[in-house]
Design an enzyme around this catalytic site. Structure first.
Site, PDB file in Angstrom:
ATOM      1  N   THR A   1       0.825  -1.205   0.000  1.00  0.00           N
ATOM      2  CA  THR A   1       0.000   0.000   0.000  1.00  0.00           C
ATOM      3  C   THR A   1       0.861   1.259   0.000  1.00  0.00           C
ATOM      4  O   THR A   1       2.005   1.234   0.466  1.00  0.00           O
ATOM      5  CB  THR A   1      -0.896  -0.014   1.257  1.00  0.00           C
ATOM      6  OG1 THR A   1      -1.508   1.258   1.413  1.00  0.00           O
ATOM      7  CG2 THR A   1      -0.096  -0.304   2.528  1.00  0.00           C
ATOM      8  N   ASP A   2       0.267   2.368  -0.456  1.00  0.00           N
ATOM      9  CA  ASP A   2       0.972   3.651  -0.380  1.00  0.00           C
ATOM     10  C   ASP A   2       1.051   4.166   1.060  1.00  0.00           C
ATOM     11  O   ASP A   2       1.809   5.090   1.349  1.00  0.00           O
ATOM     12  CB  ASP A   2       0.304   4.696  -1.282  1.00  0.00           C
ATOM     13  CG  ASP A   2      -1.157   4.972  -0.950  1.00  0.00           C
ATOM     14  OD1 ASP A   2      -1.708   4.333  -0.038  1.00  0.00           O
ATOM     15  OD2 ASP A   2      -1.760   5.849  -1.621  1.00  0.00           O
ATOM     16  N   GLU A   3       0.253   3.569   1.965  1.00  0.00           N
ATOM     17  CA  GLU A   3       0.238   4.077   3.347  1.00  0.00           C
ATOM     18  C   GLU A   3       1.572   3.875   4.061  1.00  0.00           C
ATOM     19  O   GLU A   3       1.825   4.507   5.084  1.00  0.00           O
ATOM     20  CB  GLU A   3      -0.893   3.427   4.147  1.00  0.00           C
ATOM     21  CG  GLU A   3      -2.246   3.740   3.562  1.00  0.00           C
ATOM     22  CD  GLU A   3      -3.404   3.627   4.552  1.00  0.00           C
ATOM     23  OE1 GLU A   3      -3.154   3.505   5.762  1.00  0.00           O
ATOM     24  OE2 GLU A   3      -4.546   3.678   4.091  1.00  0.00           O
TER      25      GLU A   3
ATOM     26  N   TYR B   1      -1.869  -0.430  11.063  1.00  0.00           N
ATOM     27  CA  TYR B   1      -2.031  -1.096   9.756  1.00  0.00           C
ATOM     28  C   TYR B   1      -0.827  -0.813   8.860  1.00  0.00           C
ATOM     29  O   TYR B   1      -0.181  -1.737   8.350  1.00  0.00           O
ATOM     30  CB  TYR B   1      -3.329  -0.626   9.074  1.00  0.00           C
ATOM     31  CG  TYR B   1      -3.361  -0.949   7.591  1.00  0.00           C
ATOM     32  CD1 TYR B   1      -3.464  -2.264   7.143  1.00  0.00           C
ATOM     33  CD2 TYR B   1      -3.257   0.069   6.632  1.00  0.00           C
ATOM     34  CE1 TYR B   1      -3.470  -2.562   5.787  1.00  0.00           C
ATOM     35  CE2 TYR B   1      -3.271  -0.224   5.269  1.00  0.00           C
ATOM     36  CZ  TYR B   1      -3.372  -1.539   4.862  1.00  0.00           C
ATOM     37  OH  TYR B   1      -3.370  -1.842   3.521  1.00  0.00           O
TER      38      TYR B   1
ATOM     39  N   LYS C   1       2.137  -3.320   7.359  1.00  0.00           N
ATOM     40  CA  LYS C   1       2.405  -3.511   5.930  1.00  0.00           C
ATOM     41  C   LYS C   1       3.856  -3.136   5.600  1.00  0.00           C
ATOM     42  O   LYS C   1       4.509  -3.783   4.775  1.00  0.00           O
ATOM     43  CB  LYS C   1       1.439  -2.674   5.085  1.00  0.00           C
ATOM     44  CG  LYS C   1      -0.017  -3.098   5.159  1.00  0.00           C
ATOM     45  CD  LYS C   1      -0.298  -4.477   4.571  1.00  0.00           C
ATOM     46  CE  LYS C   1      -0.145  -4.523   3.072  1.00  0.00           C
ATOM     47  NZ  LYS C   1      -0.523  -5.873   2.532  1.00  0.00           N
TER      48      LYS C   1
END
Ligand code: NAD
Ligand code: DAU
Length: 354
Positions: free
Chosen positions: A135-137, A160, A164
């Site tokens: 993810t970009d997060e 989260y 990741k």
């Protein structure tokens, strides 16, 4: 690709990927491994039950003996890891489950792939790939300007995104230390059919349809970069086919929108499509307490995957959000069945004996 292990294939993106792979890869066998958490729903694979190329296995990516058996039986040459706890709000309440699946689960898959593809003292089997769907997060939050790209330093802010990020580091370590042929995609916010209605877009559609309050966190000015889910699936297929081993690819929709604008667009679309409510759906918008640690802005520079692999998004937001709203309005029973758990009957009827 002859035989692909797709973990989390009953979730939102995983199930869309199964459909994309079945229609693109004519003679490839797909094995979906999914533990069916609240977010995993075998009804997401409805219509595919009779396809002999697809096998569904209910199981956990942390179950090493199950992985061992599946790798031996199916001789996978490709792993695509979608399995995850994926909702930021839940990670704030209960981080432990995110560490378990996202971090330890990813390592468990890496271990299984290594055992089968790179036995001690031997070079890695030709042509195999381990793709981690990330993810970009992991990059944290942007200010008013700038874009995330492959060299942006990791700076995760939620349990989260931290889990990741940890998984990405373990995948990179497996490449550098053990020679596992890995690939990572870091994608922006997806939307489209089969997304569990806890995430912004399906939640807003459901609440607007039912006349319930629509919660907007903080001032509603947080920005996300929206990508229609089938475009994410085509990016993954491209990266699997031609991505440089050990590489990462940022994938985005080039489509920044403030949350409030997304919510208002959905309200207006439902006003237009459904029979009229007594008041415009926008009246349901309710500003609520902000998410702790809420990242302000995400936006992706997809230049590398465009230049190297020729991938570009094909569905623009106006078209994608219209399709999505229509899909949810037409699939009311799906939404209610996954919320109340009655889809499990579907599981028993179609997958119970495989
Ligand atoms: P989702 O929550 O809809 O689906 C996750 C799936 O994984 C579910 O089917 C669930 O049952 C399964 N699962 C969970 N724990 C498992 C375990 N221990 N063993 C086996 N299966 C398990 O998530 P999604 O939105 O489809 O996201 C898929 C992947 O893509 C995730 O890794 C997520 O981090 C990543 N991602 C999501 C987005 C997005 O906008 N949704 C964007 C970028 C990346
Ligand atoms: O950027 C990729 C990520 O996008 C994925 O890695 C995650 O798995 C996925 O869930 C998504 O994370 P977000 O936190 O951005 O998605 P969510 O739909 O939860 O929220 C989108 C934005 O809307 C975010 O700024 C928070 C806000 N929001 C969300 C909900 C659920 C609201 O204002 N109200 C809400 O009720």
């Amino acid at each position: 690709m002859q035989s692909i292990l797709i973990t989390g294939g009953c979730g939102f993106i995983g199930s869309n990927f199964v459909r994309a792979a079945l229609s693109t890869l004519a003679s490839t066998r797909l094995v979906v491994l999914d533990s069916l958490t609240y977010a995993g729903n075998p009804m997401n694979l409805v219509g595919l039950e009779s396809d002999e190329r697809l096998r569904f296995v209910k199981g956990d990516i942390l179950d090493a003996s199950l992985l061992e058996a599946l790798f031996s039986e199916e001789e996978f040459d490709t792993v695509v890891n979608f399995a995850a706890e994926s909702h930021v709000d839940r990670s704030i309440l209960e981080p432990g489950g995110f560490v378990r699946t996202n971090v330890l689960g990813t390592q468990s898959l890496i271990d299984a792939a290594r055992r089968h593809w790179t036995p001690v003292g031997e070079t890695c089997r030709e042509g195999v790939r381990f793709l981690q769907v990330s993810t970009d997060e992991v990059f944290g939050s942007l200010g008013e300007t700038g874009l995330f790209h492959e060299a942006t330093p990791y700076d995760p802010h939620s349990p989260y995104s931290a889990s990741k990020a940890a998984a990405d580091h373990l995948v990179r370590a497996a490449f550098h230390t053990h020679g596992l042929p890995t690939l990572i995609t870091n994608c922006s916010n997806n939307y489209g059919p089969y997304q569990f209605p806890e995430k912004l877009i399906p939640l807003v559609i459901r609440n607007a349809r039912e006349g319930h309050a629509i919660p907007v966190y903080g001032d509603g000015k947080n920005v996300r970069d929206w990508l229609y889910v089938t475009d994410h699936c085509s990016a993954i297929l491209e990266v699997l086919a031609r991505g440089a081993i050990g590489g990462t690819y940022c994938v985005g929709g080039n489509c920044e929108r403030r949350n409030l604008d997304v919510v208002e667009t959905i309200c207006d679309l439902i006003d237009e499509i459904s029979e009229s409510a007594s008041a415009p759906r926008r009246d349901l918008i309710t500003f609520v307490t902000d998410r702790p640690g809420h990242d302000r802005r995400y936006a992706i520079d997809s230049g590398k995957i465009a230049r190297e692999l020729g991938w570009r998004p094909t569905v623009d937001f106006d078209e994608g959000i219209r399709r999505t709203v229509h899909w949810y309005l037409a699939n009311d029973p799906w939404i209610e069945a996954i919320i109340d758990g009655s889809y499990r009957e579907f599981y028993d009827r179609f997958y119970g004996n495989r």
